[in-house]
Design an enzyme around this catalytic site. Sequence first.
Site, PDB file in Angstrom:
ATOM      1  N   ASP A 263      25.395  12.159  14.261  1.00 39.16           N
ATOM      2  CA  ASP A 263      25.249  12.495  15.679  1.00 39.16           C
ATOM      3  C   ASP A 263      24.583  13.866  15.766  1.00 39.16           C
ATOM      4  O   ASP A 263      24.954  14.792  15.018  1.00 39.16           O
ATOM      5  CB  ASP A 263      26.593  12.523  16.403  1.00 39.16           C
ATOM      6  CG  ASP A 263      26.424  12.390  17.907  1.00 39.16           C
ATOM      7  OD1 ASP A 263      26.693  11.302  18.449  1.00 39.16           O
ATOM      8  OD2 ASP A 263      25.980  13.371  18.558  1.00 39.16           O
ATOM      9  N   ASP A 306      24.154   3.584  19.470  1.00 38.78           N
ATOM     10  CA  ASP A 306      25.050   3.594  20.636  1.00 38.78           C
ATOM     11  C   ASP A 306      24.532   4.711  21.527  1.00 38.78           C
ATOM     12  O   ASP A 306      25.014   5.837  21.487  1.00 38.78           O
ATOM     13  CB  ASP A 306      26.488   3.838  20.184  1.00 38.78           C
ATOM     14  CG  ASP A 306      27.493   3.648  21.307  1.00 38.78           C
ATOM     15  OD1 ASP A 306      27.079   3.288  22.421  1.00 38.78           O
ATOM     16  OD2 ASP A 306      28.690   3.873  21.069  1.00 38.78           O
ATOM     17  N   CYS A 359      26.863   1.803  27.238  1.00 34.15           N
ATOM     18  CA  CYS A 359      28.003   1.490  28.099  1.00 34.15           C
ATOM     19  C   CYS A 359      27.555   1.643  29.555  1.00 34.15           C
ATOM     20  O   CYS A 359      28.240   2.220  30.388  1.00 34.15           O
ATOM     21  CB  CYS A 359      29.211   2.372  27.788  1.00 34.15           C
ATOM     22  SG  CYS A 359      28.894   4.147  27.829  1.00 34.15           S
TER      23      CYS A 359
END
Length: 428
Positions: A263, A306, A359
């Site tokens: 990340d 993601d 999401c």
Amino acid sequence: MRLGGRLAAAIEILDDIDRRYRPAADALRDWGLSHRFAGSKDRAAIGNIVYDALRRKRSAGWIFQEETPRALAFGALLLQGECTPDMLNAALAEDSFAPPPLSSDEIARIADHPLDAAPDGVRAESPEWCEPLLKRTWGDDWVAEAAALSERPPLDMRTNTLRATRDQVAKALASAGALPCDLAPQGLRVPAIEGQGRHPNVQSEQAFRDGWFEVQDEGSQIVAELTDATSGMQVLDFCAGAGGKSLAMSAAMGNTGQIHAFDADRKRLAPIIDRLKRAGCRNVQAVADEAALAPFEGRLDLVVVDAPCTGAGTWRRRPDAKWRLGEKQLEQRQAEQAEILAKAARFVRPGGRLAYITCSVFAEENEDQVRAFIEANPAFRPVDHEALWERHFPGKAARAKIDRATGIALSPHRTATDGFHFAALERV
């Protein structure tokens, strides 16, 4: 504290959120620190009112014809069906800490503006600027889909099969009311809160400390399952964050192969270290330096993105974020998503797979990004998403919105999960 005191506290917190334009969690925490006399049940009940008020903001504004903190807090109690105006006034009359009861004018406005007569956008609990986006994504079902994003969420957990079985975890959490999830094969669910109750603190259980399970929405578990991470794979989780999907893939891979959890934000990645130790994941390596990934270009079996997104699929859990979101933020996220996809694609080997996850429930962040990426990268082609879903969840195709080319959409209305989008692309 009685209902009146709790309602007054909720109004104070909602006013703080509105004036200072801050997250609800921060405002609730600060209120609790300055009102230490309030017990845990009181804080939970106040939090319920605040979050319900933010979830039902447009409905409360409609029945009261104003969106003041008072209207939102009173509206939360009335719209949840916990009481009528008369019952509420009777309860407030007995509490010296209560706000003023409903006036005759307020009661008249409530009676004159029933929710079933409200415009679609009000019943959808959607910011006005988001209405065209939701219509585009869901078509004729957009009101029901958007309204489901304003319901109270359940508490979901994923069994860590490196440490335990789902039956073992279910037995350990029986007193919490945990039951198997409908779709996720290792999922357990505690239903949404009713009334002014609160979810059990499952992270205080010995089973959690022993690494038997992780708190993870069922939708997040489903998309991790759809990545098809299997034993021996070389995997890159390119936006790993706190590592929820890395941990799920590690268990699916049986601690074999290797997962590189990267990340760009070191602070977001920091919690993964303790989580990996607790879960017993030995095949996950946290990577904070993008340069360290250079040796893996064109060599990995699976790359999971993601992506940072608006988070519109999580509005049940973070309703305050709905009202802070703006068009500029959406545009910024779209640019970030395109850039991250281009970077991540470099690491996929020929015959390997790129999984794109958000999401969000907006087509602009989902289907549009997949189409644009395929157009710009002809070496990648979509998998057959209908076949992928059927392989993992046979006989349940109606539960998700599936496009063979652009991916699979989950939502509270269809799958009883948070909103997610999943797409898998193979490098030819």
